[in-house]
Design a protein around this motif. Structure first.
Motif, PDB file in Angstrom:
ATOM      1  N   ALA A 514       0.689  -1.204  -0.122  1.00  0.00           N
ATOM      2  CA  ALA A 514       0.039   0.059   0.009  1.00  0.00           C
ATOM      3  C   ALA A 514       1.091   1.399   0.084  1.00  0.00           C
ATOM      4  O   ALA A 514       0.516   2.317  -0.758  1.00  0.00           O
ATOM      5  CB  ALA A 514      -0.874  -0.165   1.337  1.00  0.00           C
ATOM      6  N   GLU A 515       1.850   1.092   0.767  1.00  0.00           N
ATOM      7  CA  GLU A 515       2.772   2.442   0.811  1.00  0.00           C
ATOM      8  C   GLU A 515       3.681   2.681  -0.528  1.00  0.00           C
ATOM      9  O   GLU A 515       3.707   3.651  -0.882  1.00  0.00           O
ATOM     10  CB  GLU A 515       3.984   2.057   2.037  1.00  0.00           C
ATOM     11  N   ASN A 518       1.134   3.916  -3.033  1.00  0.00           N
ATOM     12  CA  ASN A 518       0.406   5.413  -2.963  1.00  0.00           C
ATOM     13  C   ASN A 518       1.325   6.274  -2.737  1.00  0.00           C
ATOM     14  O   ASN A 518       0.993   7.636  -2.750  1.00  0.00           O
ATOM     15  CB  ASN A 518      -0.184   5.381  -1.417  1.00  0.00           C
ATOM     16  N   ASN A 519       2.571   6.178  -2.880  1.00  0.00           N
ATOM     17  CA  ASN A 519       3.709   6.933  -2.790  1.00  0.00           C
ATOM     18  C   ASN A 519       4.048   7.516  -4.373  1.00  0.00           C
ATOM     19  O   ASN A 519       3.959   6.501  -5.304  1.00  0.00           O
ATOM     20  CB  ASN A 519       4.876   6.694  -2.393  1.00  0.00           C
TER      21      ASN A 519
END
Length: 519
Positions: A514-515, A518-519
Motif C-alpha cells: 500500500a505504501e 500510494n507514494n
C-alpha cells in the motif's frame, strides 16, 4: 443537541427491523414472523424468489438441528402449522410438512391438534406424525378418541407401521373390510412390518395377489412389491408376466424388483421377453444397473440403430457395465450427436476414464479431443497433462482454446518448468490461462520452492518478463513482492507491475504494498 437526540430515537426505532433483516439474512429466525416471511416467499410466482426461500427455510431448519435453539424451534412449529392451515393444498406445503420431523418431537404433537380437524390436510399431518420418533402414544390416543367415526385409516396405518405398533395388528385386519384400495395398500404395508402370525401373512399375500390383478398401474405395482416382500424369489413368475404390461411404469418396477434375484437365468428370461421398443430400452438400462455384460453385443448393436432412446440407454449401460468392447464401440461417438449422454456417463464412470481419454486425446479426431477436454473440465486428472499440452498446439481453435483453459486443472509441480516455455511463447490471449496454470502447479509447494522457481527467470527477455508479474503476485512471497515493487518503481512496464501488486494476497506485506502504490 436536539438534532442528535432525534436521530438517536430514529435509529432505535429502526433497530428491530435491522435485527429482523439480519436474522433473515443469516437464517437465524427466532420468531414466527421471520419464518412466515420466508414461507410467504415460497409462494412467489417468481421461481428465483421461491427457490431462494425454500433454501432459506431449509437452512433455518438445519440451523435448529445443529444448534437446538428453543426459540427457533417454537418459531418453526408455530409458523409451519399456521401456513399449513391457511394453504393446505399449496404446492410448497408438502415440502414444508416433510421438514417437520427434523424439528418436532413427540412432546410437540399437541401443536398439531387443530390441523387434524382440517379435512384438507389431516391425512398428511397424520403421516408426518408417524414419521416423528416416539409418536406411538399420540397415535393410539387419537385412534381411541375417534373410534366412533374413524377416518384417515390409510394414514393411520402408515403411522402405525412407521412406529411399529404391534398391538394394532388385529385392528388393522378389521380395517381392511371397509377400506378403499389406497387405504388397503397402506394397511398391508403396515401389517408387513408388525405381523406376528401366519394368518396375517396369508391375508397380506391374498390382498397382494388381488392388487396385482388390478387394472390401475399404481395398485398393480403395490401388489407386486408386497408379493416380493412376502415371497421373495417365488414372486418372479408374477414379475415376468408384468414385463408384458402396456404401462411402462409397471414394467420398470418389475425389473427393479427383480434386481436382487438377477442371476443369468433371470437375465436370459428377461431379454427373451423384451426384444424391442420401449421394453428393450428398459432392459438395457436394467442390465447396466446390474452390470451384466452377457448381452454386450446386443447392447453395442443399438449404437448403430435409429432408435434414439435405445442408443442413449446403450451408452449409459456400457459405461456402467465397464465393458472394454462396449467402450471401444462408444469412442467414435465422442463429440457427436450423443455427446451430452457420453459426457454425463463419463462423469459417473467408475472405471479407468483416464485410459479412455488418453486414447482419444492422442489419436482421436478434433471433435473427440474437444469432447475429452470438456470432460476433463469436470474430472481433473494430472496424469493427462501431456495430452492437454499437446492439444495447445492444435490447428483447431476450439480445441486449443479449451486446452489452455483446462491446463490449470491438470497442472502439477512436475509441469511447472514446462509451463515457463508455454507462457513465454503463447499467443497473448492465452497469457492469463498459463499464469493460472503455473499458480495451480505451484500452489501447494513451500514458499522457498516458489522463490527458487522465480530465481531461474534471470535470463528471460525483458519484454517477456511482464508475463510473469501475475505469477509473482499469485506466489505472494516476500521475494516475489520485492521483484514487483522494483518493476513498479524502476521498470519499463510499471502499469503491469502495479496491477500485479494489487493482486497479492499476503497479510504481512499488505502495508508495504500500500505504501509503495500510494507514494
Amino acid at each position: 443537541m436536539k438534532k442528535n437526540f432525534v436521530l438517536l430515537v430514529m435509529l432505535v426505532a429502526l433497530l428491530p427491523l435491522q435485527i429482523f433483516a439480519q436474522n433473515r439474512k443469516d437464517n437465524l429466525c427466532y420468531d414466527e414472523n421471520c419464518v412466515l416471511e420466508i414461507l410467504k416467499d415460497m409462494k412467489s410466482a417468481d421461481t428465483v424468489i421461491a427457490n431462494k426461500a425454500e433454501k432459506d427455510f431449509t437452512e433455518v431448519v438445519d440451523n435448529y438441528v445443529n444448534r437446538c435453539n428453543k426459540r427457533t424451534k417454537n418459531a418453526l412449529i408455530k409458523s409451519t402449522t399456521m401456513f399449513a392451515e391457511k394453504f393446505p393444498n399449496d404446492k410448497c406445503t408438502n415440502y414444508i410438512l416433510s421438514q417437520m420431523p427434523k424439528f418436532c418431537t413427540y412432546k410437540d404433537l399437541d401443536a398439531f391438534d387443530f390441523l387434524l380437524e382440517n379435512d384438507r390436510i389431516a391425512d398428511r399431518i397424520i403421516r408426518i406424525i408417524g414419521d416423528i420418533k416416539g409418536s406411538a402414544d399420540y397415535i393410539l390416543k387419537y385412534i381411541n378418541e375417534h373410534k366412533a367415526n374413524l377416518q384417515y385409516k390409510g394414514a393411520l396405518a402408515y403411522a402405525i407401521g412407521k412406529q411399529q405398533i404391534t398391538s394394532m395388528e388385529d385392528e388393522l385386519v378389521l380395517w381392511l373390510k371397509d377400506a378403499d384400495v389406497p387405504a388397503k395398500i397402506d394397511i398391508y404395508n403396515a401389517l408387513v412390518v408388525i405381523k406376528s402370525n401366519e394368518n396375517t401373512e396369508k391375508i397380506i399375500i391374498k390382498g397382494a395377489k388381488k392388487l396385482n390383478k388390478n387394472k390401475v398401474p399404481e395398485y398393480k405395482i403395490a401388489g407386486m412389491r408386497l408379493l416380493v416382500t412376502m415371497q421373495g424369489e417365488q414372486a418372479l413368475l408374477v414379475l415376468y408376466k408384468a414385463l408384458k404390461h402396456k404401462d411402462g411404469n409397471v414394467r420398470r418396477e418389475a425389473l427393479e424388483l427383480m434386481k436382487p434375484f438377477a442371476n443369468q437365468e433371470v437375465v436370459d428370461k428377461v431379454v427373451k421377453k423384451c426384444k424391442s421398443g420401449e421394453a428393450l430400452t428398459d432392459v438395457i438400462n436394467w442390465m447396466g444397473d446390474i452390470k451384466n455384460d452377457s448381452y454386450i453385443d446386443l447392447i453395442i448393436q443399438q449404437l448403430t440403430l435409429n432408435d434414439n432412446n435405445n442408443v442413449k440407454a446403450a451408452i449409459i449401460a456400457i459405461f456402467k457395465i465397464d465393458n472394454p468392447k462396449g467402450i471401444a464401440a462408444v469412442k467414435p461417438m465422442f463429440g457427436g450427436n450423443y455427446q451430452d449422454v457420453i459426457y454425463k456417463s463419463m462423469l459417473a464412470y467408475k472405471g479407468d476414464y483416464r485410459a479412455v481419454l488418453d486414447d482419444l486425446m492422442s489419436s482421436g479426431k478434433d471433435k473427440q479431443k474437444l469432447a475429452s477436454l470438456q470432460i476433463l473440465e469436470s474430472r481433473h486428472d494430472g496424469r493427462l497433462y501431456m495430452r492437454v499440452q499437446d492439444c495447445l498446439y492444435s490447428n483447431n481453435d476450439e480445441v486449443s482454446d479449451l486446452a489452455y483453459k483446462v491446463l490449470k486443472l491438470v497442472a502439477g509441480p512436475a509441469n511447472a518448468e514446462a509451463l515457463k516455455s508455454i507462457l513465454e511463447n503463447c499467443d497473448e490471449k492465452y497469457i492469463g490461462d498459463v499464469q493460472l496454470a503455473i499458480r495451480a502447479a505451484m500452489m501447494n509447494v513451500p514458499a522457498s520452492n516458489k522463490d527458487t522457481y522465480v530465481s531461474t527467470l534471470k535470463h528471460v527477455r525483458s519484454d517477456l518478463m511482464p508475463r510473469y508479474y501475475k505469477v509473482f503476485a499469485y506466489f505472494g512471497t516476500e521475494l516475489c513482492v520485492e521483484k514487483l515493487i522494483d518493476a513498479y518503481q524502476n521498470g519499463a512496464y510499471q502499469n503491469d507491475a502495479r496491477e500485479a501488486l494489487i493482486l497479492v494476497d499476503n497479510e504481512k506485506l499488505r502495508l508495504r504494498i500500500a505504501e509503495v502504490i500510494n507514494n
